[in-house]
Design an enzyme around this catalytic site. Structure first.
Site, PDB file in Angstrom:
ATOM      1  CG  ASP A   1      -1.794   1.160   1.140  1.00  0.00           C
ATOM      2  OD1 ASP A   1      -2.136   1.875   0.151  1.00  0.00           O
ATOM      3  OD2 ASP A   1      -1.929   1.541   2.277  1.00  0.00           O
TER       4      ASP A   1
ATOM      5  CG  ASP B   1      -1.685   7.261   0.486  1.00  0.00           C
ATOM      6  OD1 ASP B   1      -1.037   8.774   0.721  1.00  0.00           O
ATOM      7  OD2 ASP B   1      -1.393   7.465   0.047  1.00  0.00           O
TER       8      ASP B   1
ATOM      9  CG  ASP C   1      -2.037   1.871   6.104  1.00  0.00           C
ATOM     10  OD1 ASP C   1      -2.781   3.193   6.992  1.00  0.00           O
ATOM     11  OD2 ASP C   1      -2.123   1.827   5.695  1.00  0.00           O
TER      12      ASP C   1
END
Length: 223
Positions: free
Chosen positions: A13, A15, A172
């Site tokens: 991922d 960000d 996240d």
């Protein structure tokens, strides 16, 4: 600890996993507040929702939800505000550059799968040297679906010329773990990312978790 011995590629991922963009996202939201004569909110209010994009930032800044009549216009204003400052404070998390170097040294491929639109992903990844070695960058509008649908991850694997079972996906957010599992990949949760205080990690369908980027190496087995 789960160990993956047939890994040929690591997908990330963006960000909250590779880069810390929360300061610029918060600045964009506070700039909108300033236009309206409102005081800026502390960064700590914004960070836990940074991974949710405009929905999360506008929710904190104005208590606005996607079903509000003004949300579409406010979202576009936020996008414009973010575009004007998105490379001022954003940087790779500590340890990410070293992790990527090690991955490359091991002969592994790597890439990015994000829900962030190409409108933002392209200039960001072009401006940060880290991404010059990425084998593929899949944005939220690259395929007809975005995470938690597995389509973007499957597209990334196809572009890298590997099977999904030869990939690990690191993110996240719970949707990252759902997408990774649905794609048939190893799914590793980045606990240093934008997790809210109320996050129930036990509900995430991950194979494991890391508290810092370098800990990912523990999951790469004998690669």
């Amino acid at each position: 600890m789960v160990s993956f011995n047939n890994v040929r590629a690591v997908l990330f991922d963006l960000d909250g996993t590779l880069i810390d963009s929360a300061p610029d996202l918060a600045a964009a939201a506070n700039a909108m507040r300033a236009v309206r004569g409102l005081e800026p909110l502390p960064f700590e209010r914004y960070r836990p929702v940074a991974g949710a994009g405009a929905r999360g930032l506008l929710g904190v800044a104005f208590g606005l939800t996607p079903d509000h009549d003004h949300f579409p216009a406010m979202r576009e204003e936020f996008f414009a505000s973010y575009e004007s400052c998105m490379m001022e404070r954003t940087h790779a998390f500590d340890g990410v550059a070293e992790l990527i170097d090690t991955i490359a040294t091991k002969g592994l491929l790597w890439g990015v799968v994000t829900n962030k639109a190409t409108r933002f992903t392209a200039p960001l990844t072009s401006a940060i040297d880290l991404f010059r070695g990425a084998g593929t960058i899949i944005s939220g509008d690259t395929t007809p679906h975005c995470k938690p649908h597995p389509a973007p991850l499957l597209e990334a694997a196809a572009r890298l010329g590997v099977t999904p079972s030869q990939c690990i996906y690191v993110g996240d957010d719970e949707r990252d773990m759902v997408a990774g599992r649905a794609a048939g990949m190893g799914a590793i949760a980045a606990l240093y990312g934008y997790l809210g205080a109320d996050t129930d990690l036990s509900a995430w369908p991950s194979h494991g978790a890391i508290k810092s980027p370098g800990e990912l190496l523990n999951f790469l087995g004998t690669v």
